[in-house]
Scaffold this motif. Structure first.
Motif, mmCIF file in Angstrom:
data_model
loop_
_atom_site.group_PDB
_atom_site.id
_atom_site.type_symbol
_atom_site.label_atom_id
_atom_site.label_comp_id
_atom_site.label_asym_id
_atom_site.label_seq_id
_atom_site.Cartn_x
_atom_site.Cartn_y
_atom_site.Cartn_z
ATOM 1 N N ALA A 64 -95.729 -41.031 42.201
ATOM 2 C CA ALA A 64 -95.661 -42.128 41.232
ATOM 3 C C ALA A 64 -94.251 -42.243 40.663
ATOM 4 C CB ALA A 64 -96.655 -41.902 40.100
ATOM 5 N N GLY A 65 -93.779 -43.464 40.557
ATOM 6 C CA GLY A 65 -92.436 -43.697 40.035
ATOM 7 C C GLY A 65 -91.375 -43.753 41.117
ATOM 8 N N LEU A 66 -91.749 -43.370 42.352
ATOM 9 C CA LEU A 66 -90.812 -43.439 43.478
ATOM 10 C C LEU A 66 -91.076 -44.711 44.282
ATOM 11 C CD1 LEU A 66 -90.936 -39.786 44.908
ATOM 12 C CD2 LEU A 66 -89.327 -40.718 43.233
ATOM 13 N N SER A 67 -90.036 -45.219 44.917
ATOM 14 C CA SER A 67 -90.236 -46.304 45.872
ATOM 15 C C SER A 67 -90.753 -45.691 47.173
ATOM 16 C CB SER A 67 -88.932 -47.051 46.128
ATOM 17 O OG SER A 67 -88.011 -46.215 46.817
ATOM 18 N N VAL A 68 -91.286 -46.534 48.058
ATOM 19 C CA VAL A 68 -91.750 -46.045 49.360
ATOM 20 C C VAL A 68 -90.607 -45.338 50.091
ATOM 21 C CG1 VAL A 68 -92.582 -46.787 51.635
ATOM 22 C CG2 VAL A 68 -93.562 -47.789 49.555
ATOM 23 N N GLU A 69 -89.426 -45.920 50.015
ATOM 24 C CA GLU A 69 -88.255 -45.351 50.691
ATOM 25 C C GLU A 69 -87.896 -43.979 50.114
ATOM 26 O OE1 GLU A 69 -84.386 -47.574 52.592
ATOM 27 O OE2 GLU A 69 -84.915 -48.015 50.508
ATOM 28 N N GLN A 70 -87.959 -43.854 48.791
ATOM 29 C CA GLN A 70 -87.638 -42.568 48.156
ATOM 30 C C GLN A 70 -88.665 -41.499 48.513
ATOM 31 O OE1 GLN A 70 -87.533 -44.096 44.148
ATOM 32 N NE2 GLN A 70 -85.295 -43.983 44.041
ATOM 33 N N LEU A 71 -89.936 -41.890 48.592
ATOM 34 C CA LEU A 71 -90.965 -40.920 48.969
ATOM 35 C C LEU A 71 -90.782 -40.480 50.413
ATOM 36 C CD1 LEU A 71 -93.491 -39.337 48.226
ATOM 37 C CD2 LEU A 71 -94.869 -41.311 48.909
ATOM 38 N N GLU A 72 -90.425 -41.401 51.294
ATOM 39 C CA GLU A 72 -90.123 -41.015 52.682
ATOM 40 C C GLU A 72 -89.023 -39.965 52.732
ATOM 41 O OE1 GLU A 72 -91.233 -45.137 55.155
ATOM 42 O OE2 GLU A 72 -89.149 -44.672 54.631
ATOM 43 N N ALA A 73 -87.980 -40.182 51.924
ATOM 44 C CA ALA A 73 -86.850 -39.232 51.898
ATOM 45 C C ALA A 73 -87.293 -37.873 51.370
ATOM 46 C CB ALA A 73 -85.725 -39.801 51.035
ATOM 47 N N GLU A 74 -88.158 -37.854 50.357
ATOM 48 C CA GLU A 74 -88.616 -36.592 49.772
ATOM 49 C C GLU A 74 -89.490 -35.819 50.748
ATOM 50 O OE1 GLU A 74 -88.984 -33.503 47.208
ATOM 51 O OE2 GLU A 74 -87.632 -35.229 47.016
ATOM 52 N N ILE A 75 -90.394 -36.521 51.453
ATOM 53 C CA ILE A 75 -91.248 -35.851 52.441
ATOM 54 C C ILE A 75 -90.402 -35.328 53.601
ATOM 55 C CG2 ILE A 75 -93.127 -36.184 54.101
ATOM 56 C CD1 ILE A 75 -94.280 -38.294 52.170
ATOM 57 N N THR A 76 -89.438 -36.124 54.034
ATOM 58 C CA THR A 76 -88.531 -35.703 55.119
ATOM 59 C C THR A 76 -87.822 -34.404 54.745
ATOM 60 O OG1 THR A 76 -88.171 -37.998 55.808
ATOM 61 C CG2 THR A 76 -86.520 -36.376 56.491
ATOM 62 N N LYS A 77 -87.363 -34.325 53.512
ATOM 63 C CA LYS A 77 -86.669 -33.124 53.020
ATOM 64 C C LYS A 77 -87.587 -31.907 53.082
ATOM 65 C CE LYS A 77 -84.407 -31.487 48.788
ATOM 66 N NZ LYS A 77 -84.091 -31.845 47.370
ATOM 67 N N ARG A 78 -88.855 -32.068 52.684
ATOM 68 C CA ARG A 78 -89.815 -30.964 52.691
ATOM 69 C C ARG A 78 -90.144 -30.505 54.120
ATOM 70 N NH1 ARG A 78 -93.439 -30.481 48.063
ATOM 71 N NH2 ARG A 78 -92.261 -31.184 46.229
ATOM 72 N N LEU A 79 -90.201 -31.469 55.056
ATOM 73 C CA LEU A 79 -90.627 -31.151 56.426
ATOM 74 C C LEU A 79 -89.515 -30.556 57.291
ATOM 75 C CD1 LEU A 79 -92.946 -34.195 57.266
ATOM 76 C CD2 LEU A 79 -93.608 -31.905 56.497
ATOM 77 N N LYS A 80 -88.310 -30.552 56.772
ATOM 78 C CA LYS A 80 -87.193 -29.981 57.556
ATOM 79 C C LYS A 80 -87.376 -28.492 57.830
ATOM 80 C CE LYS A 80 -83.505 -33.280 56.676
ATOM 81 N NZ LYS A 80 -82.202 -33.556 56.032
ATOM 82 N N ALA A 81 -88.264 -27.851 57.065
ATOM 83 C CA ALA A 81 -88.555 -26.437 57.309
ATOM 84 C C ALA A 81 -89.400 -26.250 58.566
ATOM 85 C CB ALA A 81 -89.280 -25.850 56.101
ATOM 86 N N PHE A 82 -90.014 -27.338 59.060
ATOM 87 C CA PHE A 82 -90.911 -27.246 60.210
ATOM 88 C C PHE A 82 -90.393 -28.006 61.430
ATOM 89 C CE2 PHE A 82 -93.267 -27.112 56.237
ATOM 90 C CZ PHE A 82 -93.949 -25.908 56.354
ATOM 91 N N VAL A 83 -89.583 -29.010 61.210
ATOM 92 C CA VAL A 83 -89.052 -29.827 62.311
ATOM 93 C C VAL A 83 -87.562 -30.046 62.075
ATOM 94 C CG1 VAL A 83 -89.207 -32.044 63.508
ATOM 95 C CG2 VAL A 83 -91.260 -31.006 62.578
ATOM 96 N N ASN A 84 -86.800 -30.021 63.161
ATOM 97 C CA ASN A 84 -85.348 -30.188 63.037
ATOM 98 C C ASN A 84 -84.970 -31.515 62.398
ATOM 99 O OD1 ASN A 84 -83.442 -28.287 63.437
ATOM 100 N ND2 ASN A 84 -83.264 -28.572 65.662
ATOM 101 N N GLU A 85 -85.420 -32.597 62.993
ATOM 102 C CA GLU A 85 -85.096 -33.942 62.505
ATOM 103 C C GLU A 85 -86.387 -34.721 62.294
ATOM 104 O OE1 GLU A 85 -82.226 -35.183 61.607
ATOM 105 O OE2 GLU A 85 -81.017 -33.455 62.183
#
Length: 256
Positions: A64-85
């Motif tokens: 909540a409070g994030l744009s769709v684009e910002q949430l995509e960026a936040e999830i991408t950051k979290r998933l970098k521990a499991f996938v390279n890109e």
């Protein structure tokens, strides 16, 4: 179509609007992450009342409070521990966090969802447009958290919790003052009262009550036209306008 020039209004946000849409509690989203089968893109995630979602691998995170684009960026950051890109796509499956109420003389009154940036003209179109019995003003009520309504007629209500303003229906229909086409905010209430009635009685072809619609006043000839003109047996020289007097039952008689 839009009330001001025939633009199509679908109620569906464009790609740009979708990415910039600010998420809120009760919205439902789907998340697609390439090469990560643990995240099911077919299962919608509801943002809870605290504004959070729980996502496999990424864990619990604020949405909540994030744009769709910002949430995509936040999830991408979290998933970098499991996938390279990691390649992440977030889609809003159901818009539920930005309700507005459109009441009165519109085709589809009720609660509607903004689904992105919408103007006054666009939300009236979302409600199916104005009915023929609509009055000559549109009233907007807004919570104080969004600030005063940016219109010259805006004023605080008696509780100080809301900003209230009015816009002329004629101005909306004819697009005379584009600045009155304000951006609508979540939880705004837009009400369109029914038009005032005038009555034409006596020796006319169609006696009865007629809605003035967006007009603030009407001439005697226009009133007679609504009643389809004088009857053959009418005594036009004895016509009168009967006008109620403020604060009493007496009527002022105006010879015509």
């Amino acid at each position: 179509t839009d009330l001001c020039g025939g633009r199509p209004v679908t109620g569906v946000p464009t790609a740009t609007e979708h990415l910039s849409y600010i998420l809120g509690a009760d919205d439902e989203i789907t998340v697609r992450a390439l090469d990560l089968e643990d995240i099911d893109p077919k299962t919608p995630l509801r943002i809870d009342m605290r504004g959070n979602i729980s996502l496999p691998l990424a864990g619990r995170l604020r949405a909540a409070g994030l744009s769709v684009e910002q949430l995509e960026a936040e999830i991408t950051k979290r998933l970098k521990a499991f996938v390279n890109e990691p390649v992440v796509t977030v889609t809003v499956a159901s818009f539920r966090s930005q309700p507005i109420s459109i009441l009165g003389s519109v085709t589809k009154p009720g609660v509607h969802q903004l689904q992105g940036r919408k103007t006054l003209f666009e939300v009236i179109s979302m409600a199916g447009g104005l009915r023929q019995d609509a009055g000559n003003s549109i009233k907007i009520t807004r919570r104080k958290e969004w600030g005063p309504i940016p219109l010259p007629t805006a004023q605080a209500d008696s509780t100080g919790e809301f900003s209230v303003a009015e816009v002329s229906v004629k101005s909306v229909l004819e697009a005379k003052n584009p600045q009155e086409n304000i951006v609508i905010q979540p939880h705004d209430v837009i009400s369109v009262p029914r038009g005032q009635l005038i009555y034409v009685i006596g020796a006319v072809r169609r006696a009865g009550g007629f809605v003035m619609g967006e007009r603030e006043s009407i001439s005697v000839l226009q009133a007679l036209s609504l009643a389809e003109g004088l009857d053959k047996v009418s005594s036009a020289k004895n016509s009168k306008v009967l006008r109620p007097q403020p604060g009493g039952m007496a009527r002022l008689e105006i010879p015509v």
